[in-house]
Scaffold this motif. Structure first.
Motif, PDB file in Angstrom:
ATOM      1  N   GLU A  41       0.826  -1.202   0.000  1.00 47.39           N
ATOM      2  CA  GLU A  41       0.000   0.000   0.000  1.00 47.39           C
ATOM      3  C   GLU A  41       0.871   1.268   0.000  1.00 47.39           C
ATOM      4  O   GLU A  41       1.835   1.337   0.749  1.00 47.39           O
ATOM      5  N   ARG A  42       0.537   2.216  -0.824  1.00 41.08           N
ATOM      6  CA  ARG A  42       1.236   3.519  -0.839  1.00 41.08           C
ATOM      7  C   ARG A  42       0.264   4.602  -1.279  1.00 41.08           C
ATOM      8  O   ARG A  42      -0.596   4.358  -2.119  1.00 41.08           O
ATOM      9  N   SER A  43       0.395   5.779  -0.676  1.00 41.05           N
ATOM     10  CA  SER A  43      -0.550   6.865  -0.921  1.00 41.05           C
ATOM     11  C   SER A  43       0.091   7.972  -1.739  1.00 41.05           C
ATOM     12  O   SER A  43       1.288   8.218  -1.631  1.00 41.05           O
ATOM     13  N   ARG A  44      -0.729   8.633  -2.491  1.00 39.72           N
ATOM     14  CA  ARG A  44      -0.298   9.758  -3.315  1.00 39.72           C
ATOM     15  C   ARG A  44      -0.393  11.048  -2.488  1.00 39.72           C
ATOM     16  O   ARG A  44      -1.288  11.156  -1.649  1.00 39.72           O
ATOM     17  N   PRO A  45       0.483  12.033  -2.711  1.00 42.73           N
ATOM     18  CA  PRO A  45       0.430  13.248  -1.894  1.00 42.73           C
ATOM     19  C   PRO A  45      -0.917  13.966  -1.973  1.00 42.73           C
ATOM     20  O   PRO A  45      -1.510  14.084  -3.045  1.00 42.73           O
ATOM     21  N   LEU A  46      -1.376  14.433  -0.811  1.00 44.60           N
ATOM     22  CA  LEU A  46      -2.668  15.114  -0.691  1.00 44.60           C
ATOM     23  C   LEU A  46      -2.762  16.325  -1.623  1.00 44.60           C
ATOM     24  O   LEU A  46      -3.757  16.498  -2.330  1.00 44.60           O
ATOM     25  N   GLU A  47      -1.700  17.109  -1.614  1.00 46.32           N
ATOM     26  CA  GLU A  47      -1.744  18.341  -2.408  1.00 46.32           C
ATOM     27  C   GLU A  47      -1.991  18.079  -3.882  1.00 46.32           C
ATOM     28  O   GLU A  47      -2.727  18.805  -4.531  1.00 46.32           O
ATOM     29  N   SER A  48      -1.353  17.039  -4.417  1.00 48.00           N
ATOM     30  CA  SER A  48      -1.496  16.806  -5.855  1.00 48.00           C
ATOM     31  C   SER A  48      -2.889  16.251  -6.173  1.00 48.00           C
ATOM     32  O   SER A  48      -3.436  16.491  -7.248  1.00 48.00           O
ATOM     33  N   ILE A  49      -3.493  15.540  -5.221  1.00 50.36           N
ATOM     34  CA  ILE A  49      -4.859  15.044  -5.430  1.00 50.36           C
ATOM     35  C   ILE A  49      -5.834  16.230  -5.466  1.00 50.36           C
ATOM     36  O   ILE A  49      -6.699  16.328  -6.340  1.00 50.36           O
ATOM     37  N   VAL A  50      -5.648  17.154  -4.520  1.00 48.59           N
ATOM     38  CA  VAL A  50      -6.516  18.336  -4.458  1.00 48.59           C
ATOM     39  C   VAL A  50      -6.361  19.157  -5.745  1.00 48.59           C
ATOM     40  O   VAL A  50      -7.336  19.628  -6.327  1.00 48.59           O
ATOM     41  N   ARG A  51      -5.119  19.293  -6.206  1.00 48.71           N
ATOM     42  CA  ARG A  51      -4.870  20.046  -7.446  1.00 48.71           C
ATOM     43  C   ARG A  51      -5.589  19.381  -8.624  1.00 48.71           C
ATOM     44  O   ARG A  51      -6.233  20.032  -9.426  1.00 48.71           O
ATOM     45  N   GLN A  78       0.521  15.183   5.872  1.00 47.56           N
ATOM     46  CA  GLN A  78      -0.551  16.186   5.783  1.00 47.56           C
ATOM     47  C   GLN A  78      -1.918  15.631   6.164  1.00 47.56           C
ATOM     48  O   GLN A  78      -2.923  16.285   5.937  1.00 47.56           O
ATOM     49  N   GLY A  79      -1.954  14.404   6.688  1.00 45.87           N
ATOM     50  CA  GLY A  79      -3.235  13.932   7.191  1.00 45.87           C
ATOM     51  C   GLY A  79      -3.676  12.581   6.671  1.00 45.87           C
ATOM     52  O   GLY A  79      -2.981  11.935   5.882  1.00 45.87           O
ATOM     53  N   ASP A  80      -4.859  12.195   7.156  1.00 45.31           N
ATOM     54  CA  ASP A  80      -5.425  10.886   6.805  1.00 45.31           C
ATOM     55  C   ASP A  80      -6.527  11.053   5.749  1.00 45.31           C
ATOM     56  O   ASP A  80      -6.666  12.126   5.165  1.00 45.31           O
ATOM     57  N   PHE A  81      -7.306   9.994   5.569  1.00 43.96           N
ATOM     58  CA  PHE A  81      -8.306  10.047   4.496  1.00 43.96           C
ATOM     59  C   PHE A  81      -9.389  11.093   4.761  1.00 43.96           C
ATOM     60  O   PHE A  81      -9.831  11.789   3.833  1.00 43.96           O
ATOM     61  N   ALA A  82      -9.793  11.240   6.031  1.00 42.09           N
ATOM     62  CA  ALA A  82     -10.807  12.252   6.356  1.00 42.09           C
ATOM     63  C   ALA A  82     -10.273  13.647   6.019  1.00 42.09           C
ATOM     64  O   ALA A  82     -11.005  14.483   5.469  1.00 42.09           O
ATOM     65  N   ASP A  83      -9.001  13.905   6.314  1.00 41.10           N
ATOM     66  CA  ASP A  83      -8.405  15.210   5.984  1.00 41.10           C
ATOM     67  C   ASP A  83      -8.381  15.424   4.472  1.00 41.10           C
ATOM     68  O   ASP A  83      -8.649  16.521   3.979  1.00 41.10           O
ATOM     69  N   LEU A  84      -8.044  14.375   3.743  1.00 47.78           N
ATOM     70  CA  LEU A  84      -8.018  14.478   2.280  1.00 47.78           C
ATOM     71  C   LEU A  84      -9.421  14.797   1.745  1.00 47.78           C
ATOM     72  O   LEU A  84      -9.601  15.683   0.907  1.00 47.78           O
ATOM     73  N   LEU A  85     -10.397  14.072   2.256  1.00 51.82           N
ATOM     74  CA  LEU A  85     -11.778  14.254   1.796  1.00 51.82           C
ATOM     75  C   LEU A  85     -12.223  15.695   2.053  1.00 51.82           C
ATOM     76  O   LEU A  85     -12.814  16.347   1.182  1.00 51.82           O
ATOM     77  N   ALA A  86     -11.917  16.198   3.243  1.00 52.31           N
ATOM     78  CA  ALA A  86     -12.294  17.573   3.589  1.00 52.31           C
ATOM     79  C   ALA A  86     -11.578  18.559   2.663  1.00 52.31           C
ATOM     80  O   ALA A  86     -12.185  19.519   2.170  1.00 52.31           O
ATOM     81  N   ALA A  87     -10.304  18.317   2.396  1.00 52.76           N
ATOM     82  CA  ALA A  87      -9.534  19.232   1.538  1.00 52.76           C
ATOM     83  C   ALA A  87     -10.113  19.257   0.120  1.00 52.76           C
ATOM     84  O   ALA A  87     -10.242  20.322  -0.494  1.00 52.76           O
TER      85      ALA A  87
END
Ligand code: SAH
Ligand code: SF4
Ligand code: F3S
Length: 463
Positions: free
Chosen positions: A194-204, A233-242
């Motif tokens: 499992e590996r996650s993509r950076p939050l900022e680039s998802i929001v962009r 920069q946070g977990d899934f809830a933070d990503l969803l909110a962003a």
């Protein structure tokens, strides 16, 4: 079964279509099997190949390169691909220079064995090696077979722009791989860690999609709620909110979530933003604690029900769907009854239901497959019948209500009818009255529900 955007199998291949400009003069045709992650991977592959000068072909006839992006989740899924490969022989005869590549989960699982297949496959490329495709295809044109199946701990294709070809609804893969190791499941072996993509680039990316006209985005992963931004920069809830804040008028969905990681914080975040759709796909797999333990699911029925209760009280009206496996090793009639009881208790809006299919390398593979196929079939029929009844009853409750619908376009069965979805992900059908209809694809409209089946709501647009 309901049409829900979960990690389901496509019965037939989905193909990408419109022609893009390119400069190799060569055309690519991709057929995609399996879950939405694979559909998004196809868009990534198309992005990579377009960058190398390929255009997309509308059909195999026009193609110089054909990729099958494959799935290995159950034996049936693989059988379909073997059949498709046999069929491709015909094209190979007509066009001997055609390059055929097998990508995706089956490529990862069967590796070199696939190169032998009917002497037809030129390339075998696993899900973490797509950047190498242009180079491997080039070599294949020179007559060299290629194999690239290394799994990566870091690859997320973060810098690749997926080549999306249609619609108002887009996928963004926010993570890859899976570390859960459910004992029946091949995914940790085919997709790696499992590996996650950076939050900022998802929001962009979500912001860019809104600018491009997309009106709905689904955040994808095998296990989205164990997402962790690699830079803290946070977990899934933070990503969803962003994401919800960055694109406040975009409908936001996600799939799939694991019950073990379904935190209060995530449920409360969903309730706090109007543009996060009130719909959760929460696969339970079985209603028997003994089977859940054998499956290595990390929750009991009581814990699962407690999560459902939290969802129901925090997000009133939230729709729920699930995945269920029947006939897992040692499953007794009593275990099966417990699954039916759980379904009655939760009353899911929809469910994807499967017969257990043993997969090599998984832990359960060694335990054998002791539930006879007739028993599996009967149990499957029973749960499908039960779920259809529940879905039908729930949908009857929608009659008379006015629901918000995101317009998707003509319905597949009858182009005079258009279709869209409610925030709860129910398909709504309504008559489309010429150009005076007053709405276009991508609009949000209101529909009064007049009839309902177990899979669809039917009504009229209200002014
Ligand atoms: N990551 C998702 C599941 C992805 S696979 C999750 O954990 O919820 C989608 C579904 O396929 C699973 O939920 C499971 O119900 C089913 N599945 C997976 N492996 C299977 C197998 N070996 N036999 C039958 N069904 C299987
Ligand atoms: Fe497979 Fe379990 Fe991972 Fe889902 S959570 S992909 S079922 S191992
Ligand atoms: Fe998806 Fe099938 Fe692979 S369900 S992750 S394409 S095994």
């Amino acid at each position: 079964m309901l049409e829900l955007p979960v990690l389901e199998l496509q019965d037939s291949a989905l193909s990408a279509a419109p022609v893009q400009s390119g400069n190799t003069g060569r055309a690519l045709y991709v057929e995609t099997y399996g879950c939405q992650m694979n559909l998004n991977d196809t868009e990534i592959v198309q992005g990579i190949m377009a960058g190398a000068g390929y255009r997309l072909a509308n059909s195999i006839e026009e193609a110089d390169v054909v990729f099958l992006n494959t799935c290995a989740i159950r034996e049936n899924a693989e059988r379909k691909i073997h059949e498709r490969l046999k069929h491709l022989r015909y094209w190979r005869k007509r066009k001997p220079e055609l390059v055929v590549g097998v990508l995706g989960c089956m490529a990862e699982r069967l590796r070199r064995n696939l190169l032998g297949e009917q002497g037809l496959v030129d390339l075998v490329v696993g899900p973490d090696e797509y950047r190498r495709l242009p180079e491997l295809v080039e070599r294949a044109f020179a007559g060299e077979q290629g194999i690239a199946v290394k799994l990566s701990r870091v690859e997320t294709y973060d810098d690749i722009t997926p080549l999306r070809t249609q619609g108002i609804s887009a996928w963004i893969s926010i993570m890859r791989g899976c570390d859960k190791f459910c004992t029946f499941c091949v995914v940790p072996f085919t997709r790696g860690r499992e590996r996650s993509r950076p939050l900022e680039s998802i929001v962009r990316e979500a912001g860019q999609l809104w600018e491009q006209g997309f009106r709905e985005v689904t955040l994808l992963g095998q296990n989205v709620n164990s997402y962790r931004d690699p830079h803290g920069q946070g977990d899934f809830a933070d990503l969803l909110a962003a994401v919800a804040e960055a694109v406040p008028r975009m409908r936001i969905r996600y799939t799939t979530s694991h019950p073990y990681d379904m935190s209060d914080k995530l449920i409360e975040t969903m309730a706090a933003y109007e543009n996060i759709c009130p719909y959760i796909h929460l696969p339970v797999q079985s209603g028997s604690d003994r089977i859940l333990q054998l499956m290595n699911r990390h929750y009991t029925v009581a814990q699962y029900l407690e999560r459902i209760e939290k969802i129901r009280t925090t997000i009133p009206g939230c729709a729920l769907s699930t995945d269920i496996i029947v006939g897992f090793c040692t499953e007794t009639e009593e275990d099966h009854q417990k699954t039916m009881e759980l379904m009655e208790k939760v009353r899911y809006d929809g469910a994807y239901m499967f017969k257990y299919s043993p997969r090599e390398n998984t832990k359960a593979w060694k335990w054998g497959d002791d539930v006879p196929d007739e028993v599996k079939s009967r149990r499957l029929e029973e749960i499908i019948e039960l779920q259809n009844r529940i879905s039908w009853e729930i949908n009857q409750g929608e009659i008379g209500k006015v629901v918000e619908v995101l317009v998707e376009g003509p319905s597949k069965r009858d182009p005079a009818q258009w279709q869209g979805r409610t925030p709860t992900n129910k398909v709504v059908i309504f008559p489309h009255i010429g150009t005076q209809a007053g709405y276009v694809v991508g609009d949000l409209i209101h529909v009064r529900i007049e009839r309902a089946t177990s899979a669809t709501l039917i009504g009229h647009v209200v002014a």
